[in-house]
Design a protein around this motif. Structure first.
Motif, PDB file in Angstrom:
ATOM      1  N   SER A   1     -68.704   4.843   8.768  1.00 13.11           N
ATOM      2  CA  SER A   1     -69.984   5.365   9.234  1.00 13.11           C
ATOM      3  C   SER A   1     -69.869   5.985  10.623  1.00 13.11           C
ATOM      4  CB  SER A   1     -71.032   4.243   9.256  1.00 13.11           C
ATOM      5  OG  SER A   1     -70.627   3.193  10.116  1.00 13.11           O
ATOM      6  N   TYR A   2     -68.840   5.563  11.367  1.00 11.60           N
ATOM      7  CA  TYR A   2     -68.620   6.128  12.692  1.00 11.60           C
ATOM      8  C   TYR A   2     -67.630   7.290  12.638  1.00 11.60           C
ATOM      9  CZ  TYR A   2     -70.713   1.722  14.235  1.00 11.60           C
ATOM     10  OH  TYR A   2     -71.569   0.655  14.423  1.00 11.60           O
ATOM     11  N   TYR A   3     -66.606   7.144  11.829  1.00 11.83           N
ATOM     12  CA  TYR A   3     -65.549   8.143  11.724  1.00 11.83           C
ATOM     13  C   TYR A   3     -65.284   8.425  10.250  1.00 11.83           C
ATOM     14  CZ  TYR A   3     -64.944   6.419  16.467  1.00 11.83           C
ATOM     15  OH  TYR A   3     -65.166   6.019  17.758  1.00 11.83           O
ATOM     16  N   PRO A   4     -65.943   9.430   9.669  1.00 11.25           N
ATOM     17  CA  PRO A   4     -65.783   9.719   8.240  1.00 11.25           C
ATOM     18  C   PRO A   4     -64.337  10.049   7.870  1.00 11.25           C
ATOM     19  CG  PRO A   4     -67.671  10.896   9.164  1.00 11.25           C
ATOM     20  CD  PRO A   4     -66.906  10.327  10.315  1.00 11.25           C
ATOM     21  N   SER A   5     -63.908   9.529   6.743  1.00 13.83           N
ATOM     22  CA  SER A   5     -62.579   9.811   6.198  1.00 13.83           C
ATOM     23  C   SER A   5     -61.463   9.517   7.190  1.00 13.83           C
ATOM     24  CB  SER A   5     -62.490  11.281   5.734  1.00 13.83           C
ATOM     25  OG  SER A   5     -63.527  11.591   4.818  1.00 13.83           O
ATOM     26  N   LEU A   6     -61.560   8.389   7.852  1.00 16.62           N
ATOM     27  CA  LEU A   6     -60.533   8.006   8.812  1.00 16.62           C
ATOM     28  C   LEU A   6     -59.219   7.780   8.076  1.00 16.62           C
ATOM     29  CD1 LEU A   6     -60.612   7.500  11.898  1.00 16.62           C
ATOM     30  CD2 LEU A   6     -60.756   5.064  11.378  1.00 16.62           C
ATOM     31  N   ALA A   7     -58.168   8.455   8.520  1.00 22.09           N
ATOM     32  CA  ALA A   7     -56.883   8.362   7.832  1.00 22.09           C
ATOM     33  C   ALA A   7     -55.762   8.155   8.842  1.00 22.09           C
ATOM     34  CB  ALA A   7     -56.617   9.629   7.029  1.00 22.09           C
ATOM     35  N   LEU A   8     -54.796   7.361   8.462  1.00 25.00           N
ATOM     36  CA  LEU A   8     -53.658   7.073   9.325  1.00 25.00           C
ATOM     37  C   LEU A   8     -52.790   8.314   9.474  1.00 25.00           C
ATOM     38  CD1 LEU A   8     -52.129   4.825  10.887  1.00 25.00           C
ATOM     39  CD2 LEU A   8     -50.848   4.394   8.764  1.00 25.00           C
ATOM     40  N   VAL A   9     -52.358   8.573  10.679  1.00 29.68           N
ATOM     41  CA  VAL A   9     -51.501   9.724  10.972  1.00 29.68           C
ATOM     42  C   VAL A   9     -50.088   9.217  11.222  1.00 29.68           C
ATOM     43  CG1 VAL A   9     -51.084  11.657  12.540  1.00 29.68           C
ATOM     44  CG2 VAL A   9     -53.433  10.953  12.017  1.00 29.68           C
ATOM     45  N   PRO A  10     -49.089   9.756  10.507  1.00 33.18           N
ATOM     46  CA  PRO A  10     -47.705   9.346  10.771  1.00 33.18           C
ATOM     47  C   PRO A  10     -47.358   9.548  12.244  1.00 33.18           C
ATOM     48  CG  PRO A  10     -47.827  10.639   8.764  1.00 33.18           C
ATOM     49  CD  PRO A  10     -49.176  10.743   9.418  1.00 33.18           C
ATOM     50  N   ALA A  11     -46.550   8.655  12.763  1.00 34.78           N
ATOM     51  CA  ALA A  11     -46.209   8.692  14.187  1.00 34.78           C
ATOM     52  C   ALA A  11     -45.637  10.035  14.607  1.00 34.78           C
ATOM     53  CB  ALA A  11     -45.235   7.569  14.514  1.00 34.78           C
ATOM     54  N   ASP A  12     -44.785  10.613  13.767  1.00 34.28           N
ATOM     55  CA  ASP A  12     -44.171  11.899  14.132  1.00 34.28           C
ATOM     56  C   ASP A  12     -45.223  12.996  14.235  1.00 34.28           C
ATOM     57  OD1 ASP A  12     -41.707  10.701  14.178  1.00 34.28           O
ATOM     58  OD2 ASP A  12     -41.148  11.335  12.145  1.00 34.28           O
ATOM     59  N   ASP A  13     -46.212  12.969  13.367  1.00 30.63           N
ATOM     60  CA  ASP A  13     -47.256  13.993  13.398  1.00 30.63           C
ATOM     61  C   ASP A  13     -48.210  13.795  14.567  1.00 30.63           C
ATOM     62  OD1 ASP A  13     -46.146  14.979  11.091  1.00 30.63           O
ATOM     63  OD2 ASP A  13     -47.619  14.044   9.754  1.00 30.63           O
ATOM     64  N   ALA A  14     -48.332  12.571  15.027  1.00 28.00           N
ATOM     65  CA  ALA A  14     -49.272  12.268  16.110  1.00 28.00           C
ATOM     66  C   ALA A  14     -48.622  12.302  17.482  1.00 28.00           C
ATOM     67  CB  ALA A  14     -49.893  10.893  15.888  1.00 28.00           C
ATOM     68  N   ALA A  15     -47.335  12.603  17.521  1.00 28.62           N
ATOM     69  CA  ALA A  15     -46.597  12.504  18.784  1.00 28.62           C
ATOM     70  C   ALA A  15     -47.185  13.385  19.872  1.00 28.62           C
ATOM     71  CB  ALA A  15     -45.134  12.856  18.558  1.00 28.62           C
TER      72      ALA A  15
ATOM     73  N   THR B   1     -52.136   5.702  15.164  1.00 27.75           N
ATOM     74  CA  THR B   1     -53.124   6.759  15.359  1.00 27.75           C
ATOM     75  C   THR B   1     -53.793   7.103  14.033  1.00 27.75           C
ATOM     76  OG1 THR B   1     -51.916   7.726  17.230  1.00 27.75           O
ATOM     77  CG2 THR B   1     -53.470   9.157  16.104  1.00 27.75           C
ATOM     78  N   TRP B   2     -55.114   7.276  14.097  1.00 27.74           N
ATOM     79  CA  TRP B   2     -55.890   7.697  12.931  1.00 27.74           C
ATOM     80  C   TRP B   2     -56.598   8.998  13.257  1.00 27.74           C
ATOM     81  CZ3 TRP B   2     -55.346   2.748  14.544  1.00 27.74           C
ATOM     82  CH2 TRP B   2     -54.938   1.789  13.598  1.00 27.74           C
ATOM     83  N   GLN B   3     -56.946   9.725  12.202  1.00 27.99           N
ATOM     84  CA  GLN B   3     -57.672  10.982  12.370  1.00 27.99           C
ATOM     85  C   GLN B   3     -58.875  10.989  11.440  1.00 27.99           C
ATOM     86  OE1 GLN B   3     -55.626  14.672  11.184  1.00 27.99           O
ATOM     87  NE2 GLN B   3     -56.237  15.523  13.172  1.00 27.99           N
ATOM     88  N   ASP B   4     -60.005  11.479  11.962  1.00 30.66           N
ATOM     89  CA  ASP B   4     -61.191  11.498  11.107  1.00 30.66           C
ATOM     90  C   ASP B   4     -61.362  12.880  10.473  1.00 30.66           C
ATOM     91  OD1 ASP B   4     -62.282  13.204  13.001  1.00 30.66           O
ATOM     92  OD2 ASP B   4     -63.747  11.748  13.760  1.00 30.66           O
ATOM     93  N   ALA B   5     -62.438  13.043   9.708  1.00 28.18           N
ATOM     94  CA  ALA B   5     -62.658  14.279   8.961  1.00 28.18           C
ATOM     95  C   ALA B   5     -62.839  15.486   9.870  1.00 28.18           C
ATOM     96  CB  ALA B   5     -63.875  14.123   8.058  1.00 28.18           C
ATOM     97  N   ASP B   6     -63.249  15.243  11.096  1.00 26.93           N
ATOM     98  CA  ASP B   6     -63.448  16.337  12.042  1.00 26.93           C
ATOM     99  C   ASP B   6     -62.188  16.660  12.845  1.00 26.93           C
ATOM    100  OD1 ASP B   6     -66.135  16.569  11.299  1.00 26.93           O
ATOM    101  OD2 ASP B   6     -66.722  14.994  12.723  1.00 26.93           O
ATOM    102  N   GLY B   7     -61.116  15.928  12.582  1.00 31.11           N
ATOM    103  CA  GLY B   7     -59.867  16.184  13.289  1.00 31.11           C
ATOM    104  C   GLY B   7     -59.690  15.394  14.570  1.00 31.11           C
ATOM    105  N   ALA B   8     -60.686  14.599  14.926  1.00 26.85           N
ATOM    106  CA  ALA B   8     -60.560  13.783  16.134  1.00 26.85           C
ATOM    107  C   ALA B   8     -59.622  12.620  15.867  1.00 26.85           C
ATOM    108  CB  ALA B   8     -61.932  13.265  16.560  1.00 26.85           C
ATOM    109  N   THR B   9     -58.820  12.275  16.843  1.00 25.92           N
ATOM    110  CA  THR B   9     -57.853  11.184  16.683  1.00 25.92           C
ATOM    111  C   THR B   9     -58.246   9.973  17.515  1.00 25.92           C
ATOM    112  OG1 THR B   9     -56.478  12.089  18.457  1.00 25.92           O
ATOM    113  CG2 THR B   9     -55.939  12.734  16.194  1.00 25.92           C
ATOM    114  N   ILE B  10     -57.859   8.823  16.996  1.00 27.43           N
ATOM    115  CA  ILE B  10     -58.061   7.548  17.677  1.00 27.43           C
ATOM    116  C   ILE B  10     -56.730   6.817  17.666  1.00 27.43           C
ATOM    117  CG2 ILE B  10     -59.250   5.333  17.648  1.00 27.43           C
ATOM    118  CD1 ILE B  10     -61.457   6.726  16.006  1.00 27.43           C
ATOM    119  N   THR B  11     -56.296   6.395  18.829  1.00 28.90           N
ATOM    120  CA  THR B  11     -55.030   5.656  18.929  1.00 28.90           C
ATOM    121  C   THR B  11     -55.303   4.235  19.387  1.00 28.90           C
ATOM    122  OG1 THR B  11     -53.725   7.638  19.387  1.00 28.90           O
ATOM    123  CG2 THR B  11     -52.783   5.540  20.066  1.00 28.90           C
ATOM    124  N   VAL B  12     -54.676   3.299  18.712  1.00 25.86           N
ATOM    125  CA  VAL B  12     -54.820   1.891  19.056  1.00 25.86           C
ATOM    126  C   VAL B  12     -53.446   1.305  19.338  1.00 25.86           C
ATOM    127  CG1 VAL B  12     -55.465  -0.394  18.193  1.00 25.86           C
ATOM    128  CG2 VAL B  12     -56.938   1.570  17.731  1.00 25.86           C
TER     129      VAL B  12
END
Length: 208
Positions: A82-96, A118-129
């Motif tokens: 509900s906060y980040y639609p379609s949140l998907a895990l991003v491979p480390a190499d792609d998120a570097a 790192t995850w990416q939502d439907a809008d392309g925004a990334t979140i790193t934990v």
């Protein structure tokens, strides 16, 4: 009959000349100067001897244990939809190259052999934990540093802080023995990071 005037005796002439010479010398010679003594006077040793520059004791090395968590388990993506639609895990190499993966807090996690995802939502925004495990003294050391440099957040359910170093919203939280970092350009204020921080803290509470 005129008498020749009597001439002063040699002794009298000598006395007169001596007196005249003495008066001449006293007129030409002034009193001795009474100014400061030309010889240098040694300075008294300063009572305030400069002390050596105080050097703060180095902070103790942080004590950590490796913390490996499967990124798929670290954050409940379904609960954040509900906060980040379609949140998907991003491979480390792609998120570097993503700026959310930068920052001092995540460097601390990496040096402690923690986990960074790192995850990416439907809008392309990334979140790193990032999560790492430290002993109690090290957690106190990290928290004390944030007390002076960041902003306390009481709504994370645990001791938490929020700031925007480099223009990227960064939340840091302490759920002993874990140190949690969440970074994203979508985090504009502490409340934006709260769902992510809470989700991660809930997962970590089930990990020894």
């Amino acid at each position: 009959m005129r008498h020749a005037p009597s001439r002063p005796s040699a002794a009298l002439r000598t006395l007169v000349l001596t007196g005249t010479l003495a008066l001449s010398l006293s007129a030409c010679t002034g009193p001795s100067p009474t100014g400061p003594d030309a010889s240098p006077t040694p300075r008294a040793a300063s009572s305030a001897t400069p002390e050596a520059t105080a050097t703060a004791a180095p902070a103790p090395d942080l004590v950590s244990r490796p913390l490996t968590v499967d990124c798929g388990d670290l954050i409940g993506a379904d609960g954040l939809s509900s906060y980040y639609p379609s949140l998907a895990l991003v491979p480390a190499d792609d998120a570097a190259g993503d700026e959310s993966r930068d920052g001092e807090a995540l460097e601390i996690v990496a040096e402690a052999d923690g986990t960074i995802c790192t995850w990416q939502d439907a809008d392309g925004a990334t979140i790193t934990v990032g999560v790492a495990r430290f002993d109690g003294e090290s957690l106190d050391e990290l928290a004390n540093e944030l007390v002076a440099t960041s902003n306390s957040v009481p709504t994370y359910g645990v001791e938490g802080y929020f700031d925007t170093p480099g223009g990227v919203g960064t939340a840091e939280a302490f759920s002993s023995p874990a140190f949690v970092v969440a970074r994203s350009t979508t985090f504009l204020e502490p409340g934006d990071a709260e769902p992510v921080v809470s989700a991660v803290v809930n997962v970590l509470q089930t990990i020894d």
